[in-house]
Design a protein around this motif. Sequence first.
Motif, mmCIF file in Angstrom:
data_model
loop_
_atom_site.group_PDB
_atom_site.id
_atom_site.type_symbol
_atom_site.label_atom_id
_atom_site.label_comp_id
_atom_site.label_asym_id
_atom_site.label_seq_id
_atom_site.Cartn_x
_atom_site.Cartn_y
_atom_site.Cartn_z
ATOM 1 N N ARG A 1 -10.641 1.193 21.875
ATOM 2 C CA ARG A 1 -11.439 1.835 22.934
ATOM 3 C C ARG A 1 -12.880 1.353 22.860
ATOM 4 O O ARG A 1 -13.325 0.809 21.847
ATOM 5 C CB ARG A 1 -11.415 3.352 22.745
ATOM 6 C CG ARG A 1 -10.029 3.986 22.808
ATOM 7 C CD ARG A 1 -10.185 5.500 22.765
ATOM 8 N NE ARG A 1 -11.095 5.921 21.696
ATOM 9 C CZ ARG A 1 -10.700 6.374 20.508
ATOM 10 N NH1 ARG A 1 -9.412 6.461 20.227
ATOM 11 N NH2 ARG A 1 -11.587 6.733 19.600
ATOM 12 N N ALA A 2 -13.630 1.637 23.931
ATOM 13 C CA ALA A 2 -15.030 1.177 24.002
ATOM 14 C C ALA A 2 -15.886 1.808 22.898
ATOM 15 O O ALA A 2 -16.887 1.215 22.475
ATOM 16 C CB ALA A 2 -15.605 1.517 25.373
ATOM 17 N N ASP A 3 -15.509 3.014 22.422
ATOM 18 C CA ASP A 3 -16.325 3.665 21.384
ATOM 19 C C ASP A 3 -15.906 3.251 19.964
ATOM 20 O O ASP A 3 -16.378 3.804 18.985
ATOM 21 C CB ASP A 3 -16.274 5.195 21.534
ATOM 22 C CG ASP A 3 -14.856 5.740 21.388
ATOM 23 O OD1 ASP A 3 -13.889 4.944 21.443
ATOM 24 O OD2 ASP A 3 -14.709 6.959 21.203
ATOM 25 N N GLN A 4 -15.013 2.278 19.853
ATOM 26 C CA GLN A 4 -14.624 1.769 18.532
ATOM 27 C C GLN A 4 -15.203 0.366 18.341
ATOM 28 O O GLN A 4 -15.375 -0.372 19.316
ATOM 29 C CB GLN A 4 -13.095 1.705 18.415
ATOM 30 C CG GLN A 4 -12.426 3.076 18.430
ATOM 31 C CD GLN A 4 -10.912 2.959 18.414
ATOM 32 O OE1 GLN A 4 -10.324 2.485 19.376
ATOM 33 N NE2 GLN A 4 -10.300 3.382 17.328
ATOM 34 N N THR A 5 -15.460 0.021 17.077
ATOM 35 C CA THR A 5 -16.043 -1.298 16.776
ATOM 36 C C THR A 5 -15.145 -2.032 15.787
ATOM 37 O O THR A 5 -14.697 -1.438 14.799
ATOM 38 C CB THR A 5 -17.453 -1.111 16.149
ATOM 39 O OG1 THR A 5 -18.256 -0.409 17.092
ATOM 40 C CG2 THR A 5 -18.114 -2.440 15.825
ATOM 41 N N VAL A 6 -14.923 -3.310 16.062
ATOM 42 C CA VAL A 6 -14.124 -4.137 15.144
ATOM 43 C C VAL A 6 -15.056 -5.101 14.414
ATOM 44 O O VAL A 6 -15.831 -5.834 15.044
ATOM 45 C CB VAL A 6 -13.008 -4.898 15.896
ATOM 46 C CG1 VAL A 6 -12.251 -5.831 14.944
ATOM 47 C CG2 VAL A 6 -12.034 -3.919 16.550
ATOM 48 N N THR B 1 -7.764 -9.782 19.088
ATOM 49 C CA THR B 1 -6.655 -9.018 19.670
ATOM 50 C C THR B 1 -6.852 -7.529 19.389
ATOM 51 O O THR B 1 -6.655 -6.686 20.275
ATOM 52 C CB THR B 1 -5.302 -9.502 19.082
ATOM 53 O OG1 THR B 1 -5.232 -10.914 19.248
ATOM 54 C CG2 THR B 1 -4.113 -8.854 19.770
ATOM 55 N N ALA B 2 -7.271 -7.209 18.165
ATOM 56 C CA ALA B 2 -7.514 -5.798 17.816
ATOM 57 C C ALA B 2 -8.634 -5.234 18.677
ATOM 58 O O ALA B 2 -8.532 -4.118 19.200
ATOM 59 C CB ALA B 2 -7.876 -5.695 16.339
ATOM 60 N N GLU B 3 -9.679 -6.024 18.862
ATOM 61 C CA GLU B 3 -10.826 -5.543 19.657
ATOM 62 C C GLU B 3 -10.392 -5.241 21.084
ATOM 63 O O GLU B 3 -10.782 -4.232 21.680
ATOM 64 C CB GLU B 3 -11.941 -6.591 19.631
ATOM 65 C CG GLU B 3 -13.314 -6.045 19.988
ATOM 66 C CD GLU B 3 -13.528 -5.849 21.486
ATOM 67 O OE1 GLU B 3 -14.240 -4.907 21.872
ATOM 68 O OE2 GLU B 3 -12.993 -6.639 22.279
ATOM 69 N N ILE B 4 -9.553 -6.095 21.624
ATOM 70 C CA ILE B 4 -9.063 -5.920 23.003
ATOM 71 C C ILE B 4 -8.248 -4.634 23.121
ATOM 72 O O ILE B 4 -8.261 -3.971 24.152
ATOM 73 C CB ILE B 4 -8.238 -7.175 23.414
ATOM 74 C CG1 ILE B 4 -9.164 -8.377 23.570
ATOM 75 C CG2 ILE B 4 -7.441 -6.932 24.693
ATOM 76 C CD1 ILE B 4 -8.438 -9.721 23.627
#
Length: 316
Positions: free
Chosen positions: A74-79, A68-71
Amino acid sequence: MTSPRAMVERIKQLQKEKDILILAHNYVRPEIQDIADYVGDSLGLSRQAALSDHPLILFCAVHFMAETAEILTRADQTVLIPDRRAGCSLADMITAPALRDWKAKHPDALVVAYVNTSADVKAESDICCTSANAAQIVSSLPHDREILFLPDMFLGAWVEEVTGRKMEIWPGECHVHATLPPDRIKSLMVEHTKAEFLIHPECGCSTQCLYLDSVGELPSSPIVASTGGMVRHVKESDGTKFIVATETGILHPLKKSAPHKVFIPASEEMVCQFMKMVTLPKVLKVLEAGAPVVSVPEPTRSKARAAIDRMLAVTV
Ligand code: 13P
Ligand code: SF4
């Protein structure tokens, strides 16, 4: 072998160097909660992820929460997740093909998915909810539409009770919360007459407790709340003793937020082995390696995001 203290020091160093936000659920081990920037319930954690500007987020909880956090990022962030095998018995109760079959039998219905579901299931749903906002979400839906509620039958029954809306409810349950008998609650309340009773709506006994309360069978009205709602309640309440019916990891944030109050677990056996899979050695390893990474492929990601965004729009 590295000591816990040395591991914590190294984790803090890596966190600073790599600018990592650490999020943790209320059920994870105390030592993991203590290194987190934010500890909370599913709704609070989703909000923190959505607001975050950090390039890296370490999500200390079970897989569907990290997804859910990944969704929401933003595209430039990594979970990152310490152990991708940390699942959820409740989320496993329904699959996307099973939901598609159910929807085919109710073509005009709106689908409300509890956040404890996979991204594939969220993608097939109209709107998500968490234990903190389920009644509010269901109440916000048009009254002339049928509702399919999934996957927790106890949360669904409680929502029906408090909103008065009739729904089709998927027969799923969480193995940790399902088995707590209402008799146990009644006997604890009779034994501790001055205590307030906090109950998570995933508990099998939550609806029966509302009924027992309505017919005057309980010494006081139980407070049905999300884990975050429980923490807020004990801070604000004048009460000094609380019986707590949910996963026992919650005792740590409760004690931290109200150190002089007394908390009695409704059952010591309410332990989620999936949440306990997050350990200090795994946290250190994932920070050093920058993996495992959580990723949700398109078009699932965008479809699931629409259902989560609709929920967040109702509960700003
Ligand atoms: P909360 O959102 O209330 O923290 O609940 C999540 C959960 O998994 C309960 O079992
Ligand atoms: Fe899933 Fe139950 Fe664990 Fe919550 S306590 S994460 S619903 S298995």
